[in-house]
Design a protein around this motif. Structure first.
Motif, PDB file in Angstrom:
ATOM      1  N   ARG A 155      35.109  40.997  30.825  1.00 22.07           N
ATOM      2  CA  ARG A 155      36.478  41.149  31.333  1.00 22.07           C
ATOM      3  C   ARG A 155      36.854  42.622  31.473  1.00 22.07           C
ATOM      4  O   ARG A 155      37.619  42.999  32.365  1.00 22.07           O
ATOM      5  N   ALA A 156      36.316  43.464  30.598  1.00 19.21           N
ATOM      6  CA  ALA A 156      36.564  44.905  30.705  1.00 19.21           C
ATOM      7  C   ALA A 156      35.916  45.467  31.970  1.00 19.21           C
ATOM      8  O   ALA A 156      36.518  46.280  32.689  1.00 19.21           O
ATOM      9  N   ASN A 158      35.225  43.759  34.648  1.00 21.72           N
ATOM     10  CA  ASN A 158      36.001  43.225  35.762  1.00 21.72           C
ATOM     11  C   ASN A 158      37.248  44.071  36.011  1.00 21.72           C
ATOM     12  O   ASN A 158      37.560  44.422  37.155  1.00 21.72           O
ATOM     13  N   ALA A 159      37.966  44.417  34.936  1.00 21.65           N
ATOM     14  CA  ALA A 159      39.175  45.233  35.076  1.00 21.65           C
ATOM     15  C   ALA A 159      38.839  46.611  35.646  1.00 21.65           C
ATOM     16  O   ALA A 159      39.573  47.141  36.495  1.00 21.65           O
ATOM     17  N   GLN A 160      37.720  47.172  35.210  1.00 22.15           N
ATOM     18  CA  GLN A 160      37.285  48.475  35.718  1.00 22.15           C
ATOM     19  C   GLN A 160      36.959  48.383  37.204  1.00 22.15           C
ATOM     20  O   GLN A 160      37.267  49.304  37.982  1.00 22.15           O
ATOM     21  N   LEU A 162      38.193  46.217  39.439  1.00 19.07           N
ATOM     22  CA  LEU A 162      39.453  46.097  40.169  1.00 19.07           C
ATOM     23  C   LEU A 162      40.121  47.459  40.297  1.00 19.07           C
ATOM     24  O   LEU A 162      40.558  47.854  41.389  1.00 19.07           O
ATOM     25  N   LEU A 163      40.186  48.196  39.199  1.00 27.21           N
ATOM     26  CA  LEU A 163      40.820  49.507  39.207  1.00 27.21           C
ATOM     27  C   LEU A 163      40.068  50.482  40.110  1.00 27.21           C
ATOM     28  O   LEU A 163      40.690  51.248  40.865  1.00 27.21           O
ATOM     29  N   PRO A 224      42.235  43.027  45.327  1.00 21.98           N
ATOM     30  CA  PRO A 224      42.884  42.094  44.381  1.00 21.98           C
ATOM     31  C   PRO A 224      43.057  40.679  44.915  1.00 21.98           C
ATOM     32  O   PRO A 224      43.231  39.741  44.129  1.00 21.98           O
ATOM     33  N   TYR A 227      41.219  37.425  43.511  1.00 19.71           N
ATOM     34  CA  TYR A 227      41.643  36.682  42.326  1.00 19.71           C
ATOM     35  C   TYR A 227      42.568  35.516  42.674  1.00 19.71           C
ATOM     36  O   TYR A 227      42.929  34.732  41.797  1.00 19.71           O
ATOM     37  N   THR A 271      34.996  36.325  35.666  1.00 22.09           N
ATOM     38  CA  THR A 271      36.440  36.300  35.432  1.00 22.09           C
ATOM     39  C   THR A 271      37.139  35.327  36.370  1.00 22.09           C
ATOM     40  O   THR A 271      38.010  34.555  35.949  1.00 22.09           O
TER      41      THR A 271
END
Length: 282
Positions: A155-156, A158-160, A162-163, A224, A227, A271
């Motif tokens: 999940r980390a 994935n967040a990276q 996206l960012l 984004p 998602y 994710t």
């Protein structure tokens, strides 16, 4: 014997184990390529080379000068890169061995970190992404429960991802060069990125260059949206993103570019598969 949990898993859903491996494996391939490239041209790491060590020239450092001199030497550079290659091999070899994958990520992170300390030259965005992925893996490995550790890691990443895509797209969107559609054509005019056969062919079609420039901004800013999509469609989109990165790698002569960013895609699929409307947590 199949368990009820396995029978109820949505078709095509990526498992935590597979997502874990395929988030690290492409980064490992990129690290091996990088290491072999470096080992094939060790002259660049000598005292007069383009990639000479600069850490000993720092005015202030907690690292003793004798160690920095060793790091800056050609032998030091070779050793650092060899450690990265070993880490990549361990990661690829450990498909069913989580501990081996984590150990490999640790070696790749160490190699990348020391290389960056030695000199910041010779690295690109894909190298930074691979380093972040390995860093997240090492950091989350301290979580005692393996399932929770791997879940937080994925999940980390994935967040990276996206960012990274959203930031890249936004920065391009506010750039007049990218908005005008001239960015790609200007990039391909440089000696560093415009010397490949693909680049030379693409430069003959300014209209296509403009279209690709605008397309790059659009998909990065719009990333984004994945998602909100059906997981099956997300897989098609991510395959398209991989082809985009492959095209950049071939056109601009960046063999590691494809692997660095492809590493993050399995974490995105993991994710998306676990969003509440797609079946909840694993």
């Amino acid at each position: 014997m199949r368990t009820e949990k396995t029978l109820n898993r949505p078709v095509g859903r990526i498992s935590r184990e597979d997502a874990h491996y395929w988030t690290l494996a492409p980064a490992a391939v990129g690290e091996i390529i990088s290491g072999l490239e470096s080992l094939a041209q060790t002259g660049a790491y000598g005292p007069d080379g383009l990639l000479q060590g600069l850490s000993a020239k720092r005015e202030r450092s907690v690292v003793p000068r004798v160690i920095r001199q060793a790091i800056d030497s050609r032998a030091g550079a070779v050793t650092i890169k060899a450690v990265g290659v070993v880490g990549g091999v361990l990661t690829l070899a450990g498909k069913k061995q989580r501990t081996l994958q984590i150990a490999g990520a640790g070696l790749m992170l160490a190699s990348s970190g020391i290389s960056k300390y030695r000199t910041s030259f010779g690295r690109d965005g894909a190298d930074h992404m691979a380093s972040l992925i390995c860093g997240y893996r090492v950091l989350t490995a301290v979580i005692p429960d393996p399932g929770t550790s791997d879940d937080v890691f994925l999940r980390a990443v994935n967040a990276q991802t996206l960012l990274s895509y959203l930031t890249a797209g936004t920065s391009k969107a506010i750039s007049s060069t990218w908005r005008s559609g001239e960015a790609l054509e200007q990039i391909l005019q440089t000696q560093q990125y415009g010397d490949s056969a693909a680049a030379k062919a693409l430069k003959k079609y300014p209209g296509l260059c403009r279209a690709l420039t605008w397309f790059t901004v659009a998909w990065e800013v719009g990333f984004p949206v994945v998602y909100t999509m059906n997981p099956r469609n997300v897989r098609k989109v991510m395959a398209g993103v991989k082809l985009f990165h492959l095209g950049i790698a071939v056109t601009m002569g960046l063999p590691r570019f494809f692997w660095g960013f492809s590493s993050a895609h399995a974490a995105v699929l993991y994710t998306v598969d676990r969003l509440p409307r797609h079946g909840g947590a694993a």
